[in-house]
Design a protein around this motif. Structure first.
Motif, mmCIF file in Angstrom:
data_model
loop_
_atom_site.group_PDB
_atom_site.id
_atom_site.type_symbol
_atom_site.label_atom_id
_atom_site.label_comp_id
_atom_site.label_asym_id
_atom_site.label_seq_id
_atom_site.Cartn_x
_atom_site.Cartn_y
_atom_site.Cartn_z
ATOM 1 N N LEU A 342 -3.951 16.739 -18.947
ATOM 2 C CA LEU A 342 -3.415 15.766 -19.897
ATOM 3 C C LEU A 342 -2.107 15.188 -19.374
ATOM 4 O O LEU A 342 -1.363 15.869 -18.667
ATOM 5 C CB LEU A 342 -3.181 16.446 -21.251
ATOM 6 N N PRO A 343 -1.796 13.935 -19.713
ATOM 7 C CA PRO A 343 -0.527 13.356 -19.271
ATOM 8 C C PRO A 343 0.655 14.076 -19.915
ATOM 9 O O PRO A 343 0.664 14.317 -21.122
ATOM 10 C CB PRO A 343 -0.620 11.896 -19.738
ATOM 11 N N GLY A 344 1.621 14.429 -19.121
ATOM 12 C CA GLY A 344 2.797 15.141 -19.619
ATOM 13 C C GLY A 344 3.868 15.155 -18.564
ATOM 14 O O GLY A 344 3.655 14.765 -17.411
ATOM 15 N N ASP A 345 5.044 15.625 -18.949
ATOM 16 C CA ASP A 345 6.180 15.688 -18.028
ATOM 17 C C ASP A 345 7.098 16.818 -18.445
ATOM 18 O O ASP A 345 7.140 17.212 -19.626
ATOM 19 C CB ASP A 345 6.962 14.374 -18.016
ATOM 20 N N ILE A 346 7.855 17.299 -17.466
ATOM 21 C CA ILE A 346 8.947 18.242 -17.727
ATOM 22 C C ILE A 346 10.240 17.445 -17.676
ATOM 23 O O ILE A 346 10.558 16.816 -16.660
ATOM 24 C CB ILE A 346 8.940 19.373 -16.688
ATOM 25 N N VAL A 347 10.969 17.439 -18.780
ATOM 26 C CA VAL A 347 12.157 16.591 -18.917
ATOM 27 C C VAL A 347 13.340 17.434 -19.367
ATOM 28 O O VAL A 347 13.164 18.469 -20.021
ATOM 29 C CB VAL A 347 11.913 15.448 -19.929
ATOM 30 N N PRO A 348 14.571 17.023 -19.034
ATOM 31 C CA PRO A 348 15.748 17.721 -19.560
ATOM 32 C C PRO A 348 15.828 17.582 -21.078
ATOM 33 O O PRO A 348 15.411 16.565 -21.645
ATOM 34 C CB PRO A 348 16.918 17.011 -18.872
ATOM 35 N N LEU A 349 16.379 18.591 -21.734
ATOM 36 C CA LEU A 349 16.504 18.524 -23.190
ATOM 37 C C LEU A 349 17.365 17.353 -23.626
ATOM 38 O O LEU A 349 17.200 16.819 -24.721
ATOM 39 C CB LEU A 349 17.097 19.825 -23.734
#
Length: 399
Positions: A342-349
């Motif tokens: 699935l489309p997703g990302d790891i991002v800073p809070l």
């Protein structure tokens, strides 16, 4: 009720009724602005004109016989009153309701409920003497002390808490497989590999087509279940919440269901405090931090960031809001490829701007299944409306 009214009648009422109610909600929300100029007052007038242009549908459908109601008539004078006396938070009936609490309810509770009037009178007299004595003391404070108190009050109001997480993880040393199962994010390890691959040098980085099979140098992560952060200042109290938002990515435990909030995330440099340009909407699945030690003794690479991250599964946001209800459509996307990621990302809070509310939308004449619950509807439904009426803050930012 006004916060969910429009979403509840979507697909169950004619478009003219939707426009009528939406215009009325526009008027109510704009009238509560803490500051006004010619532009916002024109928004107020336009909303009222649109309501009057469409209100006859309620009579035609037999919902109302007439609109000869004092509150509807008073709406005609809002713009003039705001121009003459200031914003509506400067004058309302809450003052007298507050007096009733101070002079009646609190005084009654201070009595023994027998022959109460003399006791209430004496209690009020004593309260007034205390206030007078406090005024006397403050009058003789030095000018430096008064300035110091004022500055402390200003600093307290302007304090930006930033991003706040618990000192210790809610679930330390969780295996990746356990995380993907409990948090319902089977594509997390795939996106984690892509994220870590960005910190490799050009010669060591892995091609995107092969990164899914890359080796991860660790198999456990510390996990947090929530965090708080400051909302952008828009000149109001955000419904009394003092500009603080709380979002959760908490798996279920026993009979208690899990909760994975929907958030608005900054996507590029074109994002601003208000509006959805440069923003993406997704479901927060995980809050974590990269390990500082790999294996037993090896330190993590120095290029790895030390702060907390969020794993967000993206939802598809429509390019423009609906013509009648002014809410954006949100749908679940299809997997990226045949592997089912699935489309997703790891991002800073720090890129999470606010939480938001989605309302399921199945189309005209289609009812919601009875087995849907608030803790399962985000998983069961695939089409939603982004509710920009959920708060005054959302109304000013989600457009």
């Amino acid at each position: 009720m006004a916060r969910i009214l429009l979403g509840c009648i979507m697909g169950k009422a004619p478009s003219q009724v939707i426009v009528c109610y939406r215009a009325l909600l526009d008027f109510i929300y704009v009238a509560q602005y803490p500051t006004h100029d010619d532009s916002t007052l024109q928004y107020l007038t336009n909303a009222l004109d649109e309501f009057h242009a469409n209100k006859d549908i309620l009579v035609d459908l037999g919902i109302r016989n007439h609109f000869n109601i004092p509150k509807f008539h008073s709406m005609l004078h809002y713009e003039e009153c705001i121009r003459n006396f200031g914003t509506t938070d400067n004058y309302n009936t809450e003052m007298f309701e507050r007096f009733h609490i101070d002079y009646a309810k609190e005084a009654w509770r201070a009595s023994n409920f027998r022959n109460e009037l003399p006791q209430m009178t004496q209690w009020l007299s004593r309260q007034e003497k205390i206030v007078m004595f406090q005024s006397y003391i403050s009058h003789y404070q030095s000018e430096e002390e008064r300035e110091e108190e004022v500055q402390e009050a200003v600093d307290g109001r302007n304090q930006d808490v930033g991003v706040v997480t618990a000192k210790r993880p809610a679930a330390p040393s969780q295996t990746l497989s356990n995380i993907q199962t409990k948090h319902g994010c089977p594509s997390f390890s795939y996106h984690l590999r892509i994220f870590l691959n960005k910190f490799l040098t050009r010669g060591d980085s892995i091609p995107r087509t092969q990164v899914g099979n890359a080796f991860l140098p660790f198999d456990k992560l510390d996990v947090w279940h929530s965090f708080k952060f400051s909302l952008d200042t828009l000149g109001n109290d955000v419904d009394g919440q003092k500009g603080i938002d709380l979002v959760r990515a908490q798996p279920g435990r026993g009979k208690s269901p899990g909760r994975f909030d929907v958030v608005v995330v900054t996507h590029n440099d074109g994002a601003e405090s208000t509006g959805l340009h440069g923003m993406k909407v997704g479901r927060l699945r995980l809050i974590f931090r990269l390990p500082e030690v790999i294996g037993l003794y090896n330190e993590a690479p120095s290029v790895w960031p030390k702060h907390h991250f969020a794993y967000v599964e993206w939802l598809t946001l429509s390019r423009s809001p609906g013509a009648h209800h002014n809410m954006y459509s949100v749908t679940k996307p299809l997997p990226l490829d045949t592997t089912g990621h699935l489309p997703g990302d790891i991002v800073p809070l720090s890129t999470v701007r606010q939480s938001c509310q989605l309302i399921s939308h199945l189309g005209a004449g289609v009812g919601w299944p009875q087995e849907w619950r608030s803790n399962s509807v985000l998983d069961a439904c695939s089409t939603f409306l982004l509710n920009n009426w959920s708060s005054k803050y959302a109304y000013q930012t989600l457009w």
